[in-house]
Design a protein around this motif. Structure first.
Motif, PDB file in Angstrom:
ATOM      1  N   ALA A 107       0.834  -1.202   0.000  1.00 17.69           N
ATOM      2  CA  ALA A 107       0.000   0.000   0.000  1.00 17.69           C
ATOM      3  C   ALA A 107       0.870   1.253   0.000  1.00 17.69           C
ATOM      4  O   ALA A 107       2.043   1.228   0.379  1.00 17.69           O
ATOM      5  CB  ALA A 107      -0.939   0.004   1.216  1.00 17.69           C
ATOM      6  N   THR A 108       0.244   2.342  -0.452  1.00 16.15           N
ATOM      7  CA  THR A 108       0.832   3.678  -0.362  1.00 16.15           C
ATOM      8  C   THR A 108       0.106   4.439   0.749  1.00 16.15           C
ATOM      9  O   THR A 108      -1.125   4.510   0.751  1.00 16.15           O
ATOM     10  CB  THR A 108       0.678   4.428  -1.698  1.00 16.15           C
ATOM     11  OG1 THR A 108       1.342   3.689  -2.723  1.00 16.15           O
ATOM     12  CG2 THR A 108       1.284   5.820  -1.604  1.00 16.15           C
ATOM     13  N   ILE A 109       0.858   4.996   1.674  1.00 15.91           N
ATOM     14  CA  ILE A 109       0.283   5.626   2.862  1.00 15.91           C
ATOM     15  C   ILE A 109       0.383   7.134   2.722  1.00 15.91           C
ATOM     16  O   ILE A 109       1.465   7.680   2.468  1.00 15.91           O
ATOM     17  CB  ILE A 109       1.001   5.147   4.134  1.00 15.91           C
ATOM     18  CG1 ILE A 109       0.947   3.625   4.223  1.00 15.91           C
ATOM     19  CG2 ILE A 109       0.384   5.763   5.371  1.00 15.91           C
ATOM     20  CD1 ILE A 109       1.767   3.043   5.334  1.00 15.91           C
ATOM     21  N   LEU A 110      -0.755   7.825   2.883  1.00 22.77           N
ATOM     22  CA  LEU A 110      -0.837   9.279   2.800  1.00 22.77           C
ATOM     23  C   LEU A 110      -1.333   9.840   4.126  1.00 22.77           C
ATOM     24  O   LEU A 110      -2.013   9.165   4.898  1.00 22.77           O
ATOM     25  CB  LEU A 110      -1.783   9.716   1.683  1.00 22.77           C
ATOM     26  CG  LEU A 110      -1.548   9.212   0.258  1.00 22.77           C
ATOM     27  CD1 LEU A 110      -2.585   9.806  -0.683  1.00 22.77           C
ATOM     28  CD2 LEU A 110      -0.153   9.560  -0.211  1.00 22.77           C
ATOM     29  N   MET A 111      -0.991  11.114   4.362  1.00 24.62           N
ATOM     30  CA  MET A 111      -1.562  11.886   5.451  1.00 24.62           C
ATOM     31  C   MET A 111      -2.408  12.994   4.828  1.00 24.62           C
ATOM     32  O   MET A 111      -1.894  13.855   4.123  1.00 24.62           O
ATOM     33  CB  MET A 111      -0.466  12.496   6.327  1.00 24.62           C
ATOM     34  CG  MET A 111      -0.980  13.353   7.475  1.00 24.62           C
ATOM     35  SD  MET A 111      -1.650  12.372   8.835  1.00 24.62           S
ATOM     36  CE  MET A 111      -0.147  11.699   9.546  1.00 24.62           C
ATOM     37  N   THR A 112      -3.719  12.943   5.036  1.00 29.09           N
ATOM     38  CA  THR A 112      -4.616  13.919   4.421  1.00 29.09           C
ATOM     39  C   THR A 112      -4.414  15.295   5.044  1.00 29.09           C
ATOM     40  O   THR A 112      -3.853  15.409   6.142  1.00 29.09           O
ATOM     41  CB  THR A 112      -6.076  13.481   4.588  1.00 29.09           C
ATOM     42  OG1 THR A 112      -6.432  13.551   5.980  1.00 29.09           O
ATOM     43  CG2 THR A 112      -6.278  12.067   4.078  1.00 29.09           C
ATOM     44  N   PRO A 113      -4.861  16.380   4.377  1.00 28.13           N
ATOM     45  CA  PRO A 113      -4.740  17.715   4.974  1.00 28.13           C
ATOM     46  C   PRO A 113      -5.439  17.841   6.323  1.00 28.13           C
ATOM     47  O   PRO A 113      -5.098  18.731   7.109  1.00 28.13           O
ATOM     48  CB  PRO A 113      -5.393  18.620   3.918  1.00 28.13           C
ATOM     49  CG  PRO A 113      -5.239  17.890   2.632  1.00 28.13           C
ATOM     50  CD  PRO A 113      -5.361  16.443   2.990  1.00 28.13           C
ATOM     51  N   ASP A 114      -6.414  16.961   6.598  1.00 28.29           N
ATOM     52  CA  ASP A 114      -7.092  16.977   7.896  1.00 28.29           C
ATOM     53  C   ASP A 114      -6.330  16.207   8.957  1.00 28.29           C
ATOM     54  O   ASP A 114      -6.786  16.109  10.104  1.00 28.29           O
ATOM     55  CB  ASP A 114      -8.502  16.369   7.765  1.00 28.29           C
ATOM     56  CG  ASP A 114      -9.361  17.143   6.785  1.00 28.29           C
ATOM     57  OD1 ASP A 114      -9.145  18.363   6.676  1.00 28.29           O
ATOM     58  OD2 ASP A 114     -10.229  16.549   6.144  1.00 28.29           O
ATOM     59  N   GLY A 115      -5.182  15.615   8.593  1.00 30.88           N
ATOM     60  CA  GLY A 115      -4.410  14.849   9.555  1.00 30.88           C
ATOM     61  C   GLY A 115      -4.836  13.405   9.671  1.00 30.88           C
ATOM     62  O   GLY A 115      -4.426  12.725  10.615  1.00 30.88           O
ATOM     63  N   ASN A 116      -5.623  12.896   8.731  1.00 32.10           N
ATOM     64  CA  ASN A 116      -6.091  11.516   8.780  1.00 32.10           C
ATOM     65  C   ASN A 116      -5.128  10.597   8.039  1.00 32.10           C
ATOM     66  O   ASN A 116      -4.460  10.997   7.082  1.00 32.10           O
ATOM     67  CB  ASN A 116      -7.490  11.392   8.173  1.00 32.10           C
ATOM     68  CG  ASN A 116      -8.525  12.160   8.964  1.00 32.10           C
ATOM     69  OD1 ASN A 116      -8.505  12.155  10.194  1.00 32.10           O
ATOM     70  ND2 ASN A 116      -9.432  12.845   8.282  1.00 32.10           N
TER      71      ASN A 116
END
Length: 335
Positions: A151-160
């Motif tokens: 998987a590719t892991i992201l941090m959304t602008p909301d911090g999620n």
């Protein structure tokens, strides 16, 4: 009873013959096991060679895959030699046939898992983005934390925390805001039809040129974008260097400054008008909208538009607690 006794003797004799054959084959069995063990040790020795390190020195995933492949390939050759020693080569065809059928069944059962694994291998080679790149993948926006084998892991602008399957990332359109540090913003301002539109464009451009965070090259620009029912829409463009300034803050401050500059020049920016019939005079409510004939208050002091680090600590914490190796290399050549 005699016939029954004869049959039992034949079975016992057959078992004794098989036992004698097994005892006679023990030296060959020992030799075959020795060959398999030697092949295992050779494969282990090959997996630790620096040649494999040089072939995949920038990719930990490929490095581990190369080690495992070399180890098991040498072991498989040893098993084939051992079967030849035991004169059991006919068993190889049966084993390979069974393995082929089992492989097809497992392929259908774990299709998505294998797709994600293969996509992880390809992306670790291609390096489509770097850690902390601001990307939009299949409509999902965030900062890249890591790329794992699945998987590719992201941090959304909301911090999620957002986890995207590698197969989805591999076949989706990826928008990378970080790869080119210069990013253009735009916004529209409505002016009255009787205003000098060329002057309004020049006023907005001059104010954008003075704004901290707006690049001088390419320069800010303005043009007429549309004709509204009660106004003319002017569109202003400007460029931001995202390495030093926050895109959203610069855009927000640019809108505020341009509106203030147009108001200072006496430009009419018409607003929606509603006709009300009241029987008695009403006092204006606090915060009521200002009519088009009144002047707006003077703009406040400038806003700090430098880059913010709201998500930096959260991303660092996520990277510290992760137990999977990151396949992204900031120094690797990018696609």
């Amino acid at each position: 009873m005699d016939s029954i006794q004869f049959d039992i003797d034949a079975v016992i004799q057959r078992l004794l013959n098989e036992a004698y054959g097994l005892l006679g084959a023990l030296p060959l069995l020992a030799l075959a096991l020795l060959v398999v063990w030697l092949a295992w040790m050779v494969g282990r020795w090959l997996s630790r060679r620096t040649l494999l390190e040089r072939l995949a020195r920038r990719n930990p995933f490929l490095r581990e895959l190369a080690r495992t492949t070399a180890h098991w390939a040498a072991t498989l050759i040893g098993v084939l030699v051992a079967l030849e020693i035991m004169d059991a080569t006919s068993l190889v065809g049966a084993v390979l046939g069974t393995a082929g059928v089992l492989g097809v069944a497992l392929g259908f059962a774990f299709k998505e898992t294998l797709e994600n694994y293969l996509a992880g291998i390809l992306m670790s080679i291609r390096q489509p983005f770097s850690p902390r790149d601001h990307v939009v993948i299949d409509g999902n926006e965030g900062l890249v934390i890591a790329l794992t084998s699945r998987a590719t892991i992201l941090m959304t602008p909301d911090g999620n925390h957002l986890r995207l399957p590698n197969a989805l990332v591999f076949r989706s359109v990826t928008l990378n805001y970080t790869r080119n540090p210069s990013r253009r913003f735009e916004f529209d301002v409505g002016l009255g039809g009787g205003e000098d539109l060329l002057q309004a464009q020049q006023i907005g451009i001059e104010r954008l040129e003075q704004l901290d965070g707006v690049l001088q090259a390419p320069p800010p620009r303005a043009f007429i974008s549309a004709l509204g029912d009660s106004n003319v829409q002017l569109r202003y463009h400007g460029w931001v260097d995202q390495r030093s300034h926050d895109f959203l803050l610069v855009r927000s401050e640019a809108m505020r400054q341009v509106i203030a500059a147009l108001d200072e020049a006496g430009m009419d920016m018409p607003e929606p008008i509603y006709r009300l019939h009241l029987h008695e005079r009403a006092q204006p409510l606090p915060g009521a909208p200002i009519s088009s004939g009144e002047r707006r208050p003077a703009p406040a002091a400038g806003v700090d538009t430098r880059v913010t680090a709201d998500l930096a600590e959260q991303i660092e914490q996520e990277q510290r607690v992760r137990d999977e190796e990151d396949l992204l290399d900031p120094n690797a050549p990018k696609e």
